[in-house]
Design an enzyme around this catalytic site. Structure first.
Site, PDB file in Angstrom:
ATOM      1  N   LYS A  39      43.883 -20.492  34.385  1.00  0.00           N
ATOM      2  CA  LYS A  39      43.835 -21.870  34.888  1.00  0.00           C
ATOM      3  C   LYS A  39      44.409 -22.900  33.905  1.00  0.00           C
ATOM      4  O   LYS A  39      45.050 -23.865  34.322  1.00  0.00           O
ATOM      5  CB  LYS A  39      42.407 -22.238  35.266  1.00  0.00           C
TER       6      LYS A  39
ATOM      7  N   ASN B  63      43.673 -24.837  39.574  1.00  0.00           N
ATOM      8  CA  ASN B  63      43.370 -23.548  40.197  1.00  0.00           C
ATOM      9  C   ASN B  63      44.200 -23.309  41.449  1.00  0.00           C
ATOM     10  O   ASN B  63      43.999 -22.317  42.141  1.00  0.00           O
ATOM     11  CB  ASN B  63      41.872 -23.437  40.526  1.00  0.00           C
TER      12      ASN B  63
ATOM     13  N   GLY C 206      38.706 -23.337  32.005  1.00  0.00           N
ATOM     14  CA  GLY C 206      39.277 -23.997  33.158  1.00  0.00           C
ATOM     15  C   GLY C 206      38.289 -24.328  34.259  1.00  0.00           C
ATOM     16  O   GLY C 206      38.192 -25.477  34.703  1.00  0.00           O
TER      17      GLY C 206
ATOM     18  N   ASN D 141      29.158 -23.780  24.699  1.00  0.00           N
ATOM     19  CA  ASN D 141      30.248 -22.816  24.649  1.00  0.00           C
ATOM     20  C   ASN D 141      30.083 -21.938  23.421  1.00  0.00           C
ATOM     21  O   ASN D 141      29.529 -22.370  22.395  1.00  0.00           O
ATOM     22  CB  ASN D 141      31.600 -23.541  24.600  1.00  0.00           C
TER      23      ASN D 141
ATOM     24  N   PRO E 112      31.525 -23.728  19.646  1.00  0.00           N
ATOM     25  CA  PRO E 112      30.928 -25.061  19.802  1.00  0.00           C
ATOM     26  C   PRO E 112      31.947 -26.192  19.783  1.00  0.00           C
ATOM     27  O   PRO E 112      31.781 -27.191  20.490  1.00  0.00           O
ATOM     28  CB  PRO E 112      29.968 -25.148  18.613  1.00  0.00           C
TER      29      PRO E 112
END
Length: 266
Positions: A72, A93, A136, A157, A160
């Site tokens: 993406k 997308n 994405g 995440n 980080p």
């Protein structure tokens, strides 16, 4: 679904392809709408994506491409123009092939995910939401969530710095919303969303410690195959309300079809 020399083709770019479920929703929709088109999966590795993309420019009966993991972000760079959320966040997308071989990209993952939540009866007003991932799909979902009347969004995440960068970017766009980066800990959240690819493979680790999930929390997925991921299974065992990844595509297939088969490029 009859296929003829007049049928327009949509390619689904992904790697690997075995997890795809989009064709089982998209092709019946085209048939119901009376659109002479078909969606087929293309398994293209990241290393070969740019080469495959250039070849697609020459396919005159190509309506466009739908894009999923892991392409993406890269496809957004390959498009000739981006619109809406895709332009704001540089992720897409779906891309429509124009008559001259140029591609126009859009991003409907976020709108699809939020629409899917609402169709399943989940009210987002004043909710604290934990979003796992900064790629994405997660980026598009974050943007759509912040357009809703939520209380706060925390992005987590494995790297980080990526979560912090995305949170800072979104905070600039949505100054009246509370958005920050944080750990993968579901404590205190009303909604938890796995926006990563973790769960596609049977040996994937959990995207967060499941012991932090509490009964009543809505736990959502972007992974569509398996239908019940390990995260959703663990969440159900802990008394959470689960929301399948398939709802993200069913929430956006009408938008995808309208974009790809309309006369306009936007």
């Amino acid at each position: 679904m009859p296929i003829s020399g007049k049928t327009r083709v949509v390619v689904h770019l992904t790697y690997p392809a075995k997890h795809l479920r989009t064709p089982e929703f998209f092709n019946p929709l085209l048939e119901r709408l009376g659109i002479d088109g078909v969606l087929v999966p293309w398994e293209v590795s990241p290393a070969k994506l740019a080469t495959a993309w250039e070849g697609l420019r020459a396919i005159e009966n190509l309506a466009g491409v739908i894009v999923t993991v892991p392409h993406k972000l890269e496809v957004a760079k390959l498009c000739d123009e981006l619109h809406g959320t895709a332009r704001l966040l540089n992720v897409c997308n779906v891309a429509k092939r124009m008559p001259d071989g140029r591609f126009s990209g859009r991003m409907f993952d976020g709108d699809g995910f939020v629409a899917g939540l609402k169709k399943q009866g989940h009210d987002l007003r004043n909710k604290r939401i934990l979003l796992l991932g900064a790629g994405g799909a997660a980026t598009g979902i974050a943007h759509a969530l912040l357009a809703e009347d939520i209380q706060a969004l925390v992005i987590s995440n494995r790297t980080p710095g990526k979560a912090e960068a995305l949170a800072a970017e979104l905070q600039q766009m949505f100054r009246l919303r509370q958005v920050s980066a944080g750990p993968a800990d579901a404590s205190g959240f009303d909604v938890v969303i796995n926006g990563t690819a973790l769960g596609l493979k049977s040996d994937d680790p959990m995207p967060l410690p499941v012991e932090t999930l509490v009964p009543g929390t809505v736990v959502g997925e972007v992974v569509m195959n398996p239908d019940i991921t390990p995260l959703l299974s663990a969440a159900a065992e802990r008394g959470c309300v689960i929301h399948k990844g398939a709802h993200m595509i069913t929430g956006q297939i009408d938008l995808l079809a309208a974009f790809l088969f309309s006369q306009s490029g936007v």
